[in-house]
Design a protein around this motif. Structure first.
Motif, mmCIF file in Angstrom:
data_model
loop_
_atom_site.group_PDB
_atom_site.id
_atom_site.type_symbol
_atom_site.label_atom_id
_atom_site.label_comp_id
_atom_site.label_asym_id
_atom_site.label_seq_id
_atom_site.Cartn_x
_atom_site.Cartn_y
_atom_site.Cartn_z
ATOM 1 N N TYR A 143 3.160 -7.392 -37.476
ATOM 2 C CA TYR A 143 4.168 -6.346 -37.597
ATOM 3 C C TYR A 143 3.736 -5.119 -36.788
ATOM 4 O O TYR A 143 2.553 -4.900 -36.537
ATOM 5 C CB TYR A 143 4.339 -5.905 -39.053
ATOM 6 N N LEU A 144 4.736 -4.325 -36.414
ATOM 7 C CA LEU A 144 4.467 -2.980 -35.914
ATOM 8 C C LEU A 144 5.548 -2.055 -36.460
ATOM 9 O O LEU A 144 6.588 -2.514 -36.955
ATOM 10 C CB LEU A 144 4.408 -2.936 -34.380
ATOM 11 N N ALA A 145 5.310 -0.760 -36.356
ATOM 12 C CA ALA A 145 6.283 0.212 -36.850
ATOM 13 C C ALA A 145 6.617 1.213 -35.762
ATOM 14 O O ALA A 145 5.780 1.552 -34.919
ATOM 15 C CB ALA A 145 5.736 0.926 -38.087
ATOM 16 N N LEU A 146 7.851 1.689 -35.789
ATOM 17 C CA LEU A 146 8.326 2.715 -34.872
ATOM 18 C C LEU A 146 9.203 3.673 -35.647
ATOM 19 O O LEU A 146 10.163 3.249 -36.306
ATOM 20 C CB LEU A 146 9.117 2.080 -33.727
ATOM 21 N N LEU A 147 8.833 4.956 -35.622
ATOM 22 C CA LEU A 147 9.534 5.979 -36.402
ATOM 23 C C LEU A 147 9.667 5.553 -37.862
ATOM 24 O O LEU A 147 10.689 5.761 -38.510
ATOM 25 C CB LEU A 147 10.909 6.276 -35.802
ATOM 26 N N GLY A 148 8.602 4.931 -38.364
ATOM 27 C CA GLY A 148 8.552 4.548 -39.767
ATOM 28 C C GLY A 148 9.230 3.241 -40.111
ATOM 29 O O GLY A 148 9.154 2.779 -41.252
ATOM 30 N N ARG A 149 9.874 2.614 -39.141
ATOM 31 C CA ARG A 149 10.580 1.355 -39.391
ATOM 32 C C ARG A 149 9.691 0.194 -38.955
ATOM 33 O O ARG A 149 9.150 0.202 -37.848
ATOM 34 C CB ARG A 149 11.906 1.326 -38.647
ATOM 35 N N TYR A 169 -0.345 -5.370 -25.596
ATOM 36 C CA TYR A 169 0.194 -4.386 -26.539
ATOM 37 C C TYR A 169 -0.321 -4.600 -27.959
ATOM 38 O O TYR A 169 0.316 -4.187 -28.923
ATOM 39 C CB TYR A 169 1.724 -4.434 -26.517
ATOM 40 N N SER A 170 -1.465 -5.236 -28.082
ATOM 41 C CA SER A 170 -2.022 -5.483 -29.422
ATOM 42 C C SER A 170 -2.324 -4.190 -30.162
ATOM 43 O O SER A 170 -2.361 -4.168 -31.400
ATOM 44 C CB SER A 170 -3.298 -6.328 -29.309
ATOM 45 N N CYS A 171 -2.528 -3.107 -29.425
ATOM 46 C CA CYS A 171 -2.861 -1.832 -30.067
ATOM 47 C C CYS A 171 -1.715 -1.302 -30.932
ATOM 48 O O CYS A 171 -1.931 -0.458 -31.806
ATOM 49 C CB CYS A 171 -3.250 -0.799 -29.016
ATOM 50 N N PHE A 172 -0.488 -1.795 -30.705
ATOM 51 C CA PHE A 172 0.646 -1.338 -31.507
ATOM 52 C C PHE A 172 0.756 -2.086 -32.832
ATOM 53 O O PHE A 172 1.440 -1.623 -33.741
ATOM 54 C CB PHE A 172 1.949 -1.514 -30.726
ATOM 55 N N ALA A 173 0.117 -3.228 -32.931
ATOM 56 C CA ALA A 173 0.259 -4.064 -34.122
ATOM 57 C C ALA A 173 -0.403 -3.414 -35.331
ATOM 58 O O ALA A 173 -1.463 -2.802 -35.236
ATOM 59 C CB ALA A 173 -0.348 -5.445 -33.875
ATOM 60 N N GLY A 174 0.261 -3.553 -36.488
ATOM 61 C CA GLY A 174 -0.318 -3.090 -37.742
ATOM 62 C C GLY A 174 -0.299 -1.581 -37.935
ATOM 63 O O GLY A 174 -1.005 -1.067 -38.800
ATOM 64 N N LEU A 205 0.040 -2.084 -44.021
ATOM 65 C CA LEU A 205 0.583 -2.466 -42.723
ATOM 66 C C LEU A 205 -0.539 -2.859 -41.749
ATOM 67 O O LEU A 205 -0.367 -3.746 -40.908
ATOM 68 C CB LEU A 205 1.404 -1.319 -42.143
ATOM 69 N N ALA A 206 -1.700 -2.207 -41.891
ATOM 70 C CA ALA A 206 -2.829 -2.463 -40.985
ATOM 71 C C ALA A 206 -3.326 -3.901 -41.071
ATOM 72 O O ALA A 206 -4.045 -4.361 -40.168
ATOM 73 C CB ALA A 206 -3.969 -1.494 -41.285
ATOM 74 N N ARG A 207 -2.970 -4.627 -42.124
ATOM 75 C CA ARG A 207 -3.386 -6.024 -42.260
ATOM 76 C C ARG A 207 -2.536 -6.954 -41.393
ATOM 77 O O ARG A 207 -2.901 -8.098 -41.175
ATOM 78 C CB ARG A 207 -3.279 -6.455 -43.722
ATOM 79 N N TYR A 208 -1.422 -6.454 -40.879
ATOM 80 C CA TYR A 208 -0.466 -7.299 -40.155
ATOM 81 C C TYR A 208 -0.681 -7.197 -38.643
ATOM 82 O O TYR A 208 0.175 -6.732 -37.892
ATOM 83 C CB TYR A 208 0.967 -6.894 -40.519
ATOM 84 N N ARG A 209 -1.857 -7.654 -38.202
ATOM 85 C CA ARG A 209 -2.191 -7.575 -36.774
ATOM 86 C C ARG A 209 -2.146 -8.937 -36.080
ATOM 87 O O ARG A 209 -2.454 -9.041 -34.901
ATOM 88 C CB ARG A 209 -3.572 -6.949 -36.597
ATOM 89 N N GLY A 210 -1.780 -9.971 -36.820
ATOM 90 C CA GLY A 210 -1.602 -11.281 -36.204
ATOM 91 C C GLY A 210 -2.883 -12.052 -35.979
ATOM 92 O O GLY A 210 -2.878 -13.072 -35.270
#
Length: 264
Positions: A56-62, A79-84, A43-48
Motif C-alpha cells: 500500500y501507499l498513501a497520498l493526501l491521507g488516502r 518507487y519502493s520508497c513510497f510504499a507503506g 501502514l508501514a507494514r504494507y511494503r510488499g
C-alpha cells in the motif's frame, strides 16, 4: 509510473473540466462505507516484502492498494520508497530522501497542489482505494482535518487560476519565437501560434503583466471590437485588442506586421 476547435469551445471545455474535477475532488473526501483507518505504524507494514500483509501507499491521507503495480513499488523497485507511508510531498518535489518522504504539503504552491491532484486522480483511476491514514489529513473519526480542507481550497483556486490563464491565452496567444546569436530574435504570429487554434493571425506585441519582470510576446487581434466588448457594440474603433493598455509595440517593427525582428 507515467501520469496520466475554436475559442468558445476551448473555454467551455476548460470550465466543464474544472467543474468535473472539483466535483470529483469533493467526492474523494466524502465518507465511504466500510473504509479502513490506518495509523502510520500499521501502514508501514504494507511494503510488499516477504511476510508483509500487502503493498500500500498513501497520498493526501488516502491509502491505495498498489499490488497490481508491484514492479514499481515492491522492495528494490524505483518507487519502493513510497510504499507503506504517506509521502505526498515527494510526489511534487522528487526528494526521495527520508527528510523529503513526508506528508507535509503546507508550503506548496497552487500549481504544485494541482500536481498532487493529478496524482490523486491517477491513483483513483488505476488502483483500489484501501482506506485512510489517521494523522495530518484525517482524524480518528475518518473525517477530513482542517489541513486537508486547506489543501482542497488551494486545489480549487489552482483550477480557477488555470481556467483564467486559458481564457487569457485565447485572448493573447503566445508568439512563435526564435533566437540566433548572429541575427538576434524574431517573433511572428500564425493561426496556431502558442498552440492556440483560431480564425485570426494577429500581430506581435509585448504584453506586460503585473509582477512580471519582463514582458512576453503575444499575438494580438487587429480587427473587430475589443475582447471585453460585445461584437455589436457600435462605439468600438475596429482595432481588435490593439488598444489594450498592457501592450507595447516592438521598436522598429511596422504596427501591423505579422513578423518582428529584434536585432542584437
Amino acid at each position: 509510473m507515467p501520469l496520466p476547435g475554436g475559442r468558445g469551445l476551448l473555454l467551455g471545455l476548460a470550465a466543464a473540466a474544472a467543474a468535473v474535477m472539483a466535483a470529483r475532488l469533493m467526492g474523494w473526501w466524502s465518507p465511504r462505507a466500510g473504509f479502513r483507518l490506518f495509523i502510520p505504524e500499521e501502514l508501514a507494514r504494507y511494503r510488499g516484502g516477504p511476510g508483509d500483509p500487502g503493498l500500500y501507499l498513501a497520498l493526501l491521507g488516502r491509502v491505495y492498494d498498489v499490488s497490481s503495480g508491484r514492479r514499481h513499488y515492491e522492495p528494490g523497485a524505483h518507487y519502493s520508497c513510497f510504499a507503506g507511508r504517506d509521502a505526498s510531498r515527494a510526489f511534487v518535489t522528487g526528494d526521495y530522501s527520508e527528510a523529503g518522504l513526508v506528508d507535509d504539503v503546507s508550503d506548496l504552491s497552487f500549481s504544485e497542489m494541482l500536481t498532487l491532484q493529478n496524482w490523486l486522480s491517477f491513483y483513483e483511476n488505476n488502483y483500489e482505494f484501501a482506506g485512510r491514514v489517521i494523522g495530518r489529513f484525517y482524524g480518528e473519526d475518518g473525517l477530513p482535518t482542517p489541513e486537508l480542507t486547506q489543501v482542497e481550497a488551494m486545489i480549487t483556486k489552482g483550477l480557477e487560476a488555470n481556467k483564467q490563464e486559458l481564457k487569457e491565452k485565447q485572448k493573447f496567444p503566445p508568439c512563435n519565437a526564435e533566437w540566433s546569436a548572429a541575427r538576434g530574435g524574431r517573433f511572428w504570429c500564425s493561426q496556431t501560434s502558442g498552440g492556440v487554434s483560431r480564425d485570426w493571425t494577429g500581430v506581435p506585441r509585448k504584453l506586460y503583466k503585473p509582477g512580471a519582470k519582463e514582458p512576453h510576446c503575444v499575438c494580438v487581434r487587429t480587427t473587430g471590437p475589443p475582447s471585453d466588448q460585445a461584437p455589436d457594440n457600435p462605439t468600438h474603433r475596429n482595432h481588435g485588442d490593439l488598444d489594450h493598455p498592457s501592450l507595447e509595440e516592438y521598436a522598429g517593427c511596422p504596427p501591423l506586421a505579422m513578423t518582428c525582428s529584434v536585432p542584437l
